[in-house]
Design an enzyme around this catalytic site. Structure first.
Site, PDB file in Angstrom:
ATOM      1  N   ARG A  94      -6.395 -15.372  14.082  1.00  0.00           N
ATOM      2  CA  ARG A  94      -5.104 -15.074  13.471  1.00  0.00           C
ATOM      3  C   ARG A  94      -4.603 -13.775  14.071  1.00  0.00           C
ATOM      4  O   ARG A  94      -5.384 -12.882  14.401  1.00  0.00           O
ATOM      5  CB  ARG A  94      -5.227 -14.953  11.947  1.00  0.00           C
TER       6      ARG A  94
ATOM      7  N   GLU B  73       3.882 -12.797  14.278  1.00  0.00           N
ATOM      8  CA  GLU B  73       4.328 -14.075  14.840  1.00  0.00           C
ATOM      9  C   GLU B  73       5.524 -14.627  14.067  1.00  0.00           C
ATOM     10  O   GLU B  73       5.510 -14.598  12.834  1.00  0.00           O
ATOM     11  CB  GLU B  73       3.145 -15.039  14.744  1.00  0.00           C
TER      12      GLU B  73
ATOM     13  N   HIS C 200       0.878 -20.064  20.442  1.00  0.00           N
ATOM     14  CA  HIS C 200       0.057 -20.655  19.378  1.00  0.00           C
ATOM     15  C   HIS C 200      -0.215 -22.142  19.655  1.00  0.00           C
ATOM     16  O   HIS C 200       0.150 -23.027  18.878  1.00  0.00           O
ATOM     17  CB  HIS C 200       0.730 -20.488  18.011  1.00  0.00           C
TER      18      HIS C 200
END
Length: 312
Positions: free
Chosen positions: A232, A261, A279
Site C-alpha cells: 500500500r 494515490e 497500480h
C-alpha cells in the site's frame, strides 16, 4: 457493486441477486456510501471506498448486512466499526497472490536493469545504438532480496526470486515462517534494510504499517539497493523516499502504489531511476474475474445462512 467489474462477475451476481452496478470508476463519496448502506442488503466495495467509523456511526440501523470487499486489502474499511453496526466484512485472499508477485518481479527487473529509462531514451529518439557501457544496471542473479511481510504474497515473491534468479532470501515479519525455500529471518527491519540489494514491501495496509518504511529505514539501505512497493502506498513515507533518491542514497525504486494515490509527486515522475506503474498489481482479466467471483461467493454463502468463506 461500487465499480463495474468484469461481465462474468456481473452475470454471476445477477443470477442470484437484484444487482445495481454503479457506472463510475471513482471511489464512492460519503453520500454514496451512506446510500449504499441504506438501500442495499449487500455491497461489493473496493479500494478507495473509505468506509470509516464515521460512516457507520451516521445512523444506528443500516439495511446493509455485508460488505463483500473486492480485494485482499481491506484497510479502507473500519472492520471493527462495521461489526459494531452489525455488518459482516469479507475479502478475496488467494486470488491476487500470483499476479501481485509477478508485478513485484516486473518492478524489480525494470528498476535494476533500468528498463524504464531505456524505453524513454528509445521513444524520445535519443538512442544512438549499442555500446558496452550504456545503461549499466544491477544483475539480480545471486543478489539478496529482503521481503518485508512474509505472507502469501511475500512468499510468492521470495519463491520466484530464489527459484528463478538464485537470489538469497531474507525477511522480516512478526513471527517466523515455515517455508519451502531457504530464507533467513531478520529480527530487525533496519538490519534487513542494511543487508539486502532489493527491499520488497509485501505487508498489509492499515495503521500498523503506516510509514513503516520511514527515513531511518531508507537511510539504512545500501547505496546501490532498490526499494520495491506492491503493498500500500502509505507503507512508505513518500517525502522521505524522495529525499533519499534525490541524495543518491539508494539505487532506485519501483512503485505500483502511492501514498496519496492517484496523485504521484512530480519529483518521482522526474527521476530516471524510479519505475512508476499505475497500480497494476492484480490487473489481469483472469485475476479480476477470480476476485469478483470470490466476492459473489461470499455474498451467496452469507445470504444462504452460511459463514462466508473469506470472512474478515
Amino acid at each position: 457493486m461500487t465499480r463495474p467489474l468484469p461481465e462474468t462477475v456481473q452475470a454471476a451476481a445477477r443470477a442470484d441477486f437484484d444487482l445495481t452496478v454503479r457506472p463510475m470508476t471513482s471511489p464512492l463519496t460519503v453520500e454514496e456510501m451512506r446510500t449504499a448502506l441504506s438501500e442495499y442488503d449487500g455491497v461489493i466495495p473496493t479500494l478507495g471506498d473509505l468506509f470509516s467509523s464515521d460512516i457507520f456511526k451516521a445512523q444506528e440501523d443500516w439495511r446493509c448486512q455485508i460488505l463483500a470487499n473486492f480485494g485482499v486489502g481491506y484497510n479502507h474499511i473500519d472492520v471493527a466499526a462495521a461489526k459494531a453496526a452489525g455488518i459482516t466484512v469479507s475479502n478475496t485472499p488467494g486470488a491476487v497472490t500470483d499476479a501481485t508477485a509477478d508485478v513485484a518481479l516486473t518492478l524489480m527487473l525494470m528498476s535494476a536493469r533500468r528498463a524504464g529509462e531505456g524505453e524513454r531514451l528509445l521513444r524520445a529518439g535519443r538512442w544512438e545504438g549499442w555500446h558496452p557501457t550504456q545503461l549499466l544496471g544491477m544483475h539480480l542473479g545471486g543478489k539478496t532480496v529482503g521481503i518485508v511481510g512474509m505472507g502469501r504474497i511475500g512468499q510468492a515473491i521470495a519463491r520466484r526470486c530464489h527459484a528463478g534468479f538464485g537470489m538469497t532470501v531474507a525477511y522480516h515479519s512478526r513471527s517466523p515462517k515455515v517455508l519451502d525455500f531457504p530464507a533467513t529471518r531478520m529480527d530487525s527491519l533496519l538490519a534487513l534494510a542494511a543487508a539486502v540489494d532489493v527491499l520488497v514491501l509485501a505487508v498489509p495496509g492499515g495503521d500498523e504499517t503506516h510509514h513503516l518504511i520511514n527515513a531511518e529505514v531508507l537511510e539504512a539501505m545500501q547505496p546501490h539497493a532498490h526499494l520495491i512497493n506492491i503493498a500500500r502506498g502509505n507503507v512508505v513515507e513518500e517525502a522521505a523516499l524522495i529525499r533519499v533518491l534525490e541524495q543518491g542514497a539508494i539505487g532506485g525504486a519501483g512503485l505500483d502504489v502511492y501514498e496519496f494515490e492517484p496523485a504521484v509527486p512530480d519529483a518521482l515522475c522526474a527521476m530516471e531511476n524510479v519505475v512508476l506503474l499505475p497500480h497494476l498489481g492484480t490487473a489481469a482479466l483472469e485475476v479480476r474475474e477470480d476476485m469478483g467471483l470470490m466476492s459473489v461467493r461470499n455474498l451467496q454463502a452469507f445470504f444462504a445462512g452460511e459463514t462466508p468463506p473469506n470472512l474478515v
